[in-house]
Design a protein around this motif. Sequence first.
Motif, mmCIF file in Angstrom:
data_model
loop_
_atom_site.group_PDB
_atom_site.id
_atom_site.type_symbol
_atom_site.label_atom_id
_atom_site.label_comp_id
_atom_site.label_asym_id
_atom_site.label_seq_id
_atom_site.Cartn_x
_atom_site.Cartn_y
_atom_site.Cartn_z
ATOM 1 N N ALA A 109 16.151 3.121 -0.308
ATOM 2 C CA ALA A 109 15.640 3.734 0.428
ATOM 3 C C ALA A 109 16.267 3.207 1.898
ATOM 4 O O ALA A 109 16.372 3.433 2.782
ATOM 5 C CB ALA A 109 14.354 4.278 0.842
ATOM 6 N N VAL A 110 15.873 1.639 1.255
ATOM 7 C CA VAL A 110 15.307 0.834 3.075
ATOM 8 C C VAL A 110 16.931 0.357 3.272
ATOM 9 O O VAL A 110 17.864 0.829 4.741
ATOM 10 C CB VAL A 110 14.939 -0.375 2.947
ATOM 11 N N ALA A 111 17.969 -0.029 1.887
ATOM 12 C CA ALA A 111 19.691 -0.323 2.785
ATOM 13 C C ALA A 111 19.936 1.489 2.980
ATOM 14 O O ALA A 111 20.778 1.319 4.024
ATOM 15 C CB ALA A 111 19.937 -0.154 1.038
ATOM 16 N N LEU A 112 19.639 1.844 2.566
ATOM 17 C CA LEU A 112 20.376 3.791 2.803
ATOM 18 C C LEU A 112 19.473 4.014 5.077
ATOM 19 O O LEU A 112 21.019 4.382 5.201
ATOM 20 C CB LEU A 112 19.871 4.343 2.277
ATOM 21 N N PHE A 113 19.051 3.839 4.926
ATOM 22 C CA PHE A 113 18.156 4.064 6.530
ATOM 23 C C PHE A 113 19.461 2.205 6.758
ATOM 24 O O PHE A 113 19.629 2.641 8.318
ATOM 25 C CB PHE A 113 16.770 3.397 6.327
ATOM 26 N N GLY A 114 19.566 1.710 6.294
ATOM 27 C CA GLY A 114 19.898 0.419 7.382
ATOM 28 C C GLY A 114 21.476 0.733 7.559
ATOM 29 O O GLY A 114 22.256 1.032 8.338
ATOM 30 N N LEU A 115 22.271 1.405 6.464
ATOM 31 C CA LEU A 115 23.338 2.093 6.270
ATOM 32 C C LEU A 115 23.457 2.869 7.430
ATOM 33 O O LEU A 115 24.901 3.406 8.353
ATOM 34 C CB LEU A 115 24.158 2.285 5.106
ATOM 35 N N LEU A 116 22.691 3.673 7.535
ATOM 36 C CA LEU A 116 22.854 5.520 8.515
ATOM 37 C C LEU A 116 22.784 4.515 9.710
ATOM 38 O O LEU A 116 23.931 5.319 10.502
ATOM 39 C CB LEU A 116 21.360 5.929 7.655
ATOM 40 N N TRP A 117 22.004 3.578 10.387
ATOM 41 C CA TRP A 117 22.335 2.809 11.619
ATOM 42 C C TRP A 117 23.540 1.962 11.593
ATOM 43 O O TRP A 117 24.243 2.170 12.981
ATOM 44 C CB TRP A 117 21.176 2.221 12.190
ATOM 45 N N ALA A 118 23.941 1.536 10.585
ATOM 46 C CA ALA A 118 25.183 1.329 11.112
ATOM 47 C C ALA A 118 26.616 2.213 11.306
ATOM 48 O O ALA A 118 27.308 1.855 11.347
ATOM 49 C CB ALA A 118 25.573 0.376 9.485
ATOM 50 N N PHE A 119 26.741 3.646 10.176
ATOM 51 C CA PHE A 119 27.345 4.343 10.425
ATOM 52 C C PHE A 119 27.361 5.218 12.357
ATOM 53 O O PHE A 119 28.583 5.244 12.578
ATOM 54 C CB PHE A 119 26.478 5.383 10.001
ATOM 55 N N ILE A 120 26.050 4.980 12.487
ATOM 56 C CA ILE A 120 26.019 5.395 14.058
ATOM 57 C C ILE A 120 26.435 4.346 14.799
ATOM 58 O O ILE A 120 27.383 4.412 15.855
ATOM 59 C CB ILE A 120 24.397 5.587 14.252
ATOM 60 N N TRP A 121 26.561 2.851 14.545
ATOM 61 C CA TRP A 121 26.692 1.762 15.751
ATOM 62 C C TRP A 121 28.038 0.942 15.339
ATOM 63 O O TRP A 121 28.255 1.036 16.541
ATOM 64 C CB TRP A 121 25.746 0.598 15.457
ATOM 65 N N VAL A 122 28.728 0.954 14.517
ATOM 66 C CA VAL A 122 29.994 0.536 13.991
ATOM 67 C C VAL A 122 30.757 0.792 14.799
ATOM 68 O O VAL A 122 32.127 0.840 15.607
ATOM 69 C CB VAL A 122 30.330 0.510 12.352
ATOM 70 N N PRO A 123 31.100 2.362 14.996
ATOM 71 C CA PRO A 123 31.834 3.376 15.459
ATOM 72 C C PRO A 123 32.581 2.447 16.985
ATOM 73 O O PRO A 123 33.251 3.050 17.175
ATOM 74 C CB PRO A 123 31.668 4.333 14.829
ATOM 75 N N VAL A 124 31.495 2.528 17.495
ATOM 76 C CA VAL A 124 31.289 1.715 18.928
ATOM 77 C C VAL A 124 31.199 1.186 18.962
ATOM 78 O O VAL A 124 30.832 0.347 20.171
ATOM 79 C CB VAL A 124 29.829 2.888 19.531
ATOM 80 N N ILE A 125 31.143 0.194 18.788
ATOM 81 C CA ILE A 125 31.020 -1.810 18.632
ATOM 82 C C ILE A 125 32.494 -1.854 19.809
ATOM 83 O O ILE A 125 33.191 -1.846 19.318
ATOM 84 C CB ILE A 125 31.109 -2.599 17.580
ATOM 85 N N LYS A 126 32.083 -2.672 21.263
ATOM 86 C CA LYS A 126 33.007 -3.266 22.177
ATOM 87 C C LYS A 126 34.338 -1.754 22.522
ATOM 88 O O LYS A 126 35.321 -2.057 22.083
ATOM 89 C CB LYS A 126 33.701 -4.024 21.542
ATOM 90 N N SER A 127 33.537 -0.679 22.264
ATOM 91 C CA SER A 127 34.002 1.139 22.639
ATOM 92 C C SER A 127 33.382 1.309 24.210
ATOM 93 O O SER A 127 33.067 1.281 24.613
ATOM 94 C CB SER A 127 33.590 2.282 21.672
ATOM 95 N N THR A 128 34.293 2.614 24.413
ATOM 96 C CA THR A 128 34.271 2.894 25.460
ATOM 97 C C THR A 128 33.358 3.984 25.835
ATOM 98 O O THR A 128 32.420 4.202 26.543
ATOM 99 C CB THR A 128 36.330 3.672 26.235
ATOM 100 N N ALA A 129 33.063 4.405 23.938
ATOM 101 C CA ALA A 129 32.142 4.953 24.147
ATOM 102 C C ALA A 129 30.810 4.210 23.924
ATOM 103 O O ALA A 129 30.981 3.370 23.101
ATOM 104 C CB ALA A 129 32.195 6.233 23.081
ATOM 105 N N SER A 134 26.775 8.430 20.486
ATOM 106 C CA SER A 134 26.836 8.115 19.224
ATOM 107 C C SER A 134 26.021 8.253 18.436
ATOM 108 O O SER A 134 25.837 9.394 17.492
ATOM 109 C CB SER A 134 27.545 6.417 18.716
ATOM 110 N N PHE A 135 24.698 7.946 18.633
ATOM 111 C CA PHE A 135 23.323 8.512 18.184
ATOM 112 C C PHE A 135 22.712 10.024 18.582
ATOM 113 O O PHE A 135 22.861 10.931 17.762
ATOM 114 C CB PHE A 135 22.381 7.529 19.038
ATOM 115 N N MET A 136 23.082 10.771 19.751
ATOM 116 C CA MET A 136 23.658 12.019 20.517
ATOM 117 C C MET A 136 24.426 12.380 19.353
ATOM 118 O O MET A 136 23.508 13.827 18.604
ATOM 119 C CB MET A 136 23.793 12.031 21.698
#
Length: 581
Positions: A109-129, A134-136
Amino acid sequence: MRWLRKVRERFTGLTDAISRFPLTSLFLLAAAVINAYSISTEKDHSKFLLTFILGAFLSAVAQVGYERFYTNSSARLILMAVVILLTAGYYIIIRPAPGLSTETEIRTAVALFGLLWAFIWVPVIKSTASFNQSFMIAFKALFNSAFFSAIIFAGISIILAAFNELILTIDYTFYPHIANLVFVLFAPIYFLSLIPRYPNENEGSIKKAAHIPKFLEILLSYILIPLLAVFTLIIVLYIVKNLNGQFWTDNLLEPMLVSYAITVILLYILVSDIDNKFTITFRKIFPKILIPIVLFQIASSVISLTDTGVTHTRYYVILFGIFAAIAGLLFSLLPVQKNGLIAALLIMFAAISIVPPVDAFTISRNSQISTLKNVLLKNNMLDHNEIKPKGSISQKDQQIITDTVFYLTRMEYINEINWLPKGFDAYKDFYNTFGFKEYQQSGDMNQSIYLNIEPSTPINISGFDRLIQIDLYKADQDGEEEISEFDKAGKTYTLLKETNGNLVTLKLMAENNKELIRFNTQEIFDKYDNYHATKETIPADEATFTKENDRAKITIVVQNVSIEKQYNQNNASIYLFVQIK
């Protein structure tokens, strides 16, 4: 027509999501298939199910990572291969165990929780967005997928219910099968269809997807923030009022403060792109209030560890408190555009909590074993790795021994202690091993007790004339009630249930109203009254009661029993065996 065009667009969005997340879709399909098989066969395949769900999360994160940092197809294939290897490795790790332990479930469950946040954060690393956008987007997508999935499931369920009543009886498994298709397969794919390709979308498309509806803006700004302000005031007043005493020992406050910290952090991210007087004031003040509140809670939790040792729940409370304090500090110092650091920090803390040797479970296991051993040594109950029963120790030490033993039992660590008797069972052997019954705190004395006889327990019925199933409960009024009547050797015998307040007595009567034998059922509830609330099953010998005289013999085997201490209400289902002599 317009509605048909909308349906076509949504269908196209689903097919696009499947082609964009092919490995994720395959894992979700596999999860739905194995879940359907479990429903049909009523067999447990939870290991496969968890494996496929973890694979779906991993592959989704890998896909958005590929879209953000790579363009060539070979990188995508490599990432897919890594995901498959990690998923297979997870299954190899959990496969040998006879079942899913609490530790495995929480780690996953903790691993899935961390992956969910990674799914939200990774696409906008050093991005204009921004991370806030991404969270919204993810927040809205999650709400929409949950809402439409619930509507679809409710609609299909109503249709099935009408068909079942009016046309043809359908199997009861239809409903869980429909829920499986909707929530395991459709809902996550629909969620993915609402997530844009961040690097390849123009800025206007991202802003449109992250647009905050007026309803949501009003809800966040003018309802949730004022309510949270009032709740904050109550918490601060409580802490100030009880700093000299109750606050430091009130474990019930822990979940409240953790929930408060989660609410503040999530609300801060959600209102980061909303600018009005309420949200601006909230962003300025609440992070600074959050810091001292969670620091006080961390101190309180650490103090409580002195006697009780670390458990995995307390570990997560303290770890989250540290995260919340750092988050409050970052919110106070950095602009809202840097909120992505919170996601990175949360992912790092999640990884720390599940990766040995500093994970929650290694530390809690070692701490609880050490706490138990120290208390036994302190009371001279452990000599040459052999426990000496001693019932005269203090109530505080009895409580520590009870709590640690049952914690280690629940977490399946008890067999790792070589100085406990071989085959030790906390529910059966506690008294004989330690010399006292399981200690219950005053608050635990009102806990309800629910017990069932161990499943598939063989019962010897030889020598008895009748078997009668009886439910014991408090009747609406006092008096006698005939339960059963039977004949033997030309004579008639009657079993009566006599109720007098909370007291229920079973009486076996012969002809001419002659009493042969009686049994006071309060003996059943008295026996189980001091059982630990976490105990769930009892063996046949603990479930059996016998009364005998020169006229008759009755044996009672308890199927299940519930003792509602708070309401002074006892109920049980029993088998009663009768032998006429």
